[in-house]
Design a protein around this motif. Structure first.
Motif, PDB file in Angstrom:
ATOM      1  N   GLY A   3     -38.894   1.925  18.448  1.00  0.00           N
ATOM      2  CA  GLY A   3     -38.565   0.396  18.510  1.00  0.00           C
ATOM      3  C   GLY A   3     -37.313   0.365  17.740  1.00  0.00           C
ATOM      4  N   GLY A   4     -36.377   1.140  17.697  1.00  0.00           N
ATOM      5  CA  GLY A   4     -34.988   1.001  17.352  1.00  0.00           C
ATOM      6  C   GLY A   4     -34.419   1.619  16.063  1.00  0.00           C
ATOM      7  N   HIS A   5     -35.800   1.794  15.075  1.00  0.00           N
ATOM      8  CA  HIS A   5     -35.349   2.650  13.839  1.00  0.00           C
ATOM      9  C   HIS A   5     -36.775   3.189  13.304  1.00  0.00           C
ATOM     10  N   GLY A   6     -36.397   4.031  12.358  1.00  0.00           N
ATOM     11  CA  GLY A   6     -37.529   4.847  11.837  1.00  0.00           C
ATOM     12  C   GLY A   6     -37.719   6.265  12.182  1.00  0.00           C
ATOM     13  N   GLY A   7     -36.809   6.756  13.258  1.00  0.00           N
ATOM     14  CA  GLY A   7     -36.847   8.057  13.767  1.00  0.00           C
ATOM     15  C   GLY A   7     -36.510   9.280  12.894  1.00  0.00           C
ATOM     16  N   TYR A   8     -35.463   8.972  12.311  1.00  0.00           N
ATOM     17  CA  TYR A   8     -34.884  10.160  11.490  1.00  0.00           C
ATOM     18  C   TYR A   8     -35.828  10.227  10.161  1.00  0.00           C
ATOM     19  N   ALA A   9     -36.940  10.966  10.548  1.00  0.00           N
ATOM     20  CA  ALA A   9     -37.910  11.068   9.291  1.00  0.00           C
ATOM     21  C   ALA A   9     -38.891  12.058   9.856  1.00  0.00           C
ATOM     22  N   SER A  10     -39.688  12.696   8.968  1.00  0.00           N
ATOM     23  CA  SER A  10     -40.680  13.627   9.070  1.00  0.00           C
ATOM     24  C   SER A  10     -41.759  13.297   9.734  1.00  0.00           C
ATOM     25  N   LYS A  11     -42.047  11.886   9.630  1.00  0.00           N
ATOM     26  CA  LYS A  11     -43.197  11.143  10.246  1.00  0.00           C
ATOM     27  C   LYS A  11     -42.757   9.744  10.708  1.00  0.00           C
ATOM     28  N   SER A  28     -34.118  12.948  18.086  1.00  0.00           N
ATOM     29  CA  SER A  28     -32.759  12.441  19.037  1.00  0.00           C
ATOM     30  C   SER A  28     -31.718  11.848  18.390  1.00  0.00           C
ATOM     31  N   ILE A  29     -30.407  12.418  18.483  1.00  0.00           N
ATOM     32  CA  ILE A  29     -29.278  11.518  18.038  1.00  0.00           C
ATOM     33  C   ILE A  29     -28.377  10.963  19.169  1.00  0.00           C
ATOM     34  N   SER A  30     -28.207   9.906  19.414  1.00  0.00           N
ATOM     35  CA  SER A  30     -27.349   9.245  20.537  1.00  0.00           C
ATOM     36  C   SER A  30     -25.869   8.859  20.117  1.00  0.00           C
ATOM     37  N   PHE A  31     -25.088   8.789  20.958  1.00  0.00           N
ATOM     38  CA  PHE A  31     -23.547   8.265  20.397  1.00  0.00           C
ATOM     39  C   PHE A  31     -23.804   6.867  20.187  1.00  0.00           C
ATOM     40  N   VAL A  32     -24.617   6.145  20.440  1.00  0.00           N
ATOM     41  CA  VAL A  32     -24.681   4.830  20.235  1.00  0.00           C
ATOM     42  C   VAL A  32     -25.234   4.761  18.826  1.00  0.00           C
ATOM     43  N   GLU A  33     -26.003   5.718  18.363  1.00  0.00           N
ATOM     44  CA  GLU A  33     -26.385   5.514  16.937  1.00  0.00           C
ATOM     45  C   GLU A  33     -25.418   5.709  15.810  1.00  0.00           C
ATOM     46  N   THR A  34     -24.277   6.488  16.481  1.00  0.00           N
ATOM     47  CA  THR A  34     -23.118   6.669  15.386  1.00  0.00           C
ATOM     48  C   THR A  34     -22.235   5.319  15.321  1.00  0.00           C
ATOM     49  N   GLN A  35     -22.516   4.756  16.566  1.00  0.00           N
ATOM     50  CA  GLN A  35     -21.558   3.346  16.505  1.00  0.00           C
ATOM     51  C   GLN A  35     -22.345   2.403  15.653  1.00  0.00           C
ATOM     52  N   ILE A  36     -23.787   2.373  16.001  1.00  0.00           N
ATOM     53  CA  ILE A  36     -24.784   1.444  15.013  1.00  0.00           C
ATOM     54  C   ILE A  36     -24.374   1.755  13.476  1.00  0.00           C
ATOM     55  N   ARG A  37     -24.350   2.992  13.258  1.00  0.00           N
ATOM     56  CA  ARG A  37     -24.197   3.441  11.739  1.00  0.00           C
ATOM     57  C   ARG A  37     -22.749   2.928  11.287  1.00  0.00           C
ATOM     58  N   ALA A  38     -22.025   2.990  11.925  1.00  0.00           N
ATOM     59  CA  ALA A  38     -20.511   2.589  11.849  1.00  0.00           C
ATOM     60  C   ALA A  38     -20.529   1.002  11.570  1.00  0.00           C
ATOM     61  N   GLY A  39     -21.483   0.374  11.991  1.00  0.00           N
ATOM     62  CA  GLY A  39     -21.446  -1.126  11.963  1.00  0.00           C
ATOM     63  C   GLY A  39     -20.665  -1.643  13.219  1.00  0.00           C
ATOM     64  N   ARG A  40     -20.527  -0.858  14.486  1.00  0.00           N
ATOM     65  CA  ARG A  40     -19.881  -1.184  15.376  1.00  0.00           C
ATOM     66  C   ARG A  40     -20.657  -1.231  16.650  1.00  0.00           C
ATOM     67  N   PRO A  41     -21.601  -1.598  16.878  1.00  0.00           N
ATOM     68  CA  PRO A  41     -22.567  -1.313  18.244  1.00  0.00           C
ATOM     69  C   PRO A  41     -21.548  -1.745  19.276  1.00  0.00           C
ATOM     70  N   PRO A  42     -22.050  -1.037  20.651  1.00  0.00           N
ATOM     71  CA  PRO A  42     -21.080  -1.314  21.623  1.00  0.00           C
ATOM     72  C   PRO A  42     -21.287  -2.573  22.423  1.00  0.00           C
ATOM     73  N   ARG A  43     -22.379  -3.082  22.013  1.00  0.00           N
ATOM     74  CA  ARG A  43     -22.580  -4.694  22.629  1.00  0.00           C
ATOM     75  C   ARG A  43     -23.252  -5.459  21.435  1.00  0.00           C
ATOM     76  N   ALA A  44     -23.442  -6.844  21.569  1.00  0.00           N
ATOM     77  CA  ALA A  44     -23.789  -7.525  20.768  1.00  0.00           C
ATOM     78  C   ALA A  44     -25.306  -7.438  20.483  1.00  0.00           C
ATOM     79  N   PHE A  45     -25.771  -7.143  19.464  1.00  0.00           N
ATOM     80  CA  PHE A  45     -27.232  -7.387  19.178  1.00  0.00           C
ATOM     81  C   PHE A  45     -27.436  -7.257  17.557  1.00  0.00           C
ATOM     82  N   PRO A  46     -28.367  -7.809  16.996  1.00  0.00           N
ATOM     83  CA  PRO A  46     -28.638  -7.907  15.699  1.00  0.00           C
ATOM     84  C   PRO A  46     -28.760  -6.329  14.962  1.00  0.00           C
ATOM     85  N   LEU A  47     -27.905  -6.155  13.950  1.00  0.00           N
ATOM     86  CA  LEU A  47     -28.109  -5.042  13.156  1.00  0.00           C
ATOM     87  C   LEU A  47     -29.305  -5.186  12.273  1.00  0.00           C
ATOM     88  N   PRO A  48     -29.968  -4.243  11.837  1.00  0.00           N
ATOM     89  CA  PRO A  48     -30.902  -4.114  10.785  1.00  0.00           C
ATOM     90  C   PRO A  48     -30.175  -4.325   9.365  1.00  0.00           C
TER      91      PRO A  48
END
Length: 309
Positions: free
Chosen positions: A93-101, A38-58
């Motif tokens: 859990g928020g990361h690790g999904g863009y992968a073959s496993k 799955s790809i969500s719009f929020v993930e594009t915002q996280i990738r850009a370093g601009r999440p829609p609300r305050a939460f810690p970025l990896p």
């Protein structure tokens, strides 16, 4: 395994295909051989370093992605081996999904029923659960007028279906190039036109809207706030414009994603058995995750965007 690594926060080019060791499931976890991501719009915002609300970025580098569909291939210590071979949707859990496993907690698995493709299963377990939760929250009824923003998007197309099922009159607003998708199900208006809100008033003969599903925010959300009845419901669930709608502009009951009481797993299960028809608009290879992000940001993607492994 193959994976997509976010090397730094920035434009889509920071998403780079890499080879990394296979993850190993710990206790209470399983390993999923991923088929669709799955790809969500929020993930594009996280990738850009601009999440829609305050939460810690990896801290980069990391593998993004929070939703996958595939087959359980291994289990961690103490986990029921009978799960091996099951086709599931899983959150990671928020990361690790863009992968073959990918590894996922047993509690975050939802089995995909027979008769539903993995692609549709992922779309329903992500966009479907969001749409179902929002719909239950607003509870539009027969005869009410419902305005759905981004009505050609993954969540929007499902909100249109749910509202029509309930007997509501639905007006879907979207950008000009996507209006034909909206018109297949309901009345459609181009919110790229400066007077689009006046067009809504013409359609309703001046009657106020009872429910607004606001996934765009910004100027569109502000205009929609001027259409809703003071006794209505204004559901804020996204910021595709880059900014959330200012609650101070809304003279109606405001509802948000945080008001949803059901768990992610409950909503995913319900969505998978709801009979809804998700719109999977584009499926790109895992290696082209950057292209997928670029399409979503350019607003050319329709429905749900997935990666194929």
């Amino acid at each position: 395994m193959r994976a997509i690594q976010l090397t730094a926060f920035g434009d889509p080019s920071v998403l780079v295909p890499v080879d990394v060791p296979d993850p190993v499931p710990a206790s209470d976890q399983v390993l999923v051989d991923v088929e669709r991501v799955s790809i969500s719009f929020v993930e594009t915002q996280i990738r850009a370093g601009r999440p829609p609300r305050a939460f810690p970025l990896p801290e980069p580098p990391f593998i993004p992605g929070n939703g996958v569909g595939g087959v359980v291939s291994a289990v961690g210590p103490g986990v029921d081996p009978g799960l091996v071979g099951r086709r599931v949707f899983a959150t990671t859990g928020g990361h690790g999904g863009y992968a073959s496993k990918a590894v996922a907690a047993v509690s975050d698995l939802v089995e995909i029923p027979a008769g539903i493709s993995t692609a549709d299963g992922v779309a329903l377990a992500t966009d479907g659960r969001t749409a179902l939760g929002l719909f239950r929250l607003a509870a539009p009824g027969a005869g009410e007028i419902v305005l759905v923003e981004s009505a050609a998007g993954g969540v929007g197309t499902l909100l249109v279906q749910l509202s029509l099922r309930a007997g509501a009159r639905v007006i879907g607003v979207s950008s000009g190039g996507k209006l034909n998708i909206v018109k297949k199900r309901t009345e459609a208006i181009d919110y790229g036109q400066p007077e689009w809100a006046d067009r809504v008033r013409e359609l309703t003969a001046g009657a106020a809207v009872d429910v607004v599903f606001d996934g765009v925010g910004g100027a569109v959300g502000t205009a929609a706030a001027g259409l809703v009845s003071t006794a209505g419901r204004f559901v804020i669930h996204g910021a595709a414009s880059g900014s959330m709608t200012d609650p101070a502009t809304v003279n109606a009951r405001i509802l948000t994603l945080r008001d949803i009481r059901e768990t992610v797993a409950e909503l995913s299960r319900d969505a998978l058995t709801s009979g809804l028809s998700p719109l999977v608009g584009q499926v790109l290879p895992l290696e082209r995750a950057a292209d997928a992000h670029a399409r979503i940001e350019a607003r050319t993607a329709v429905g749900k965007t997935l990666l194929a492994v």
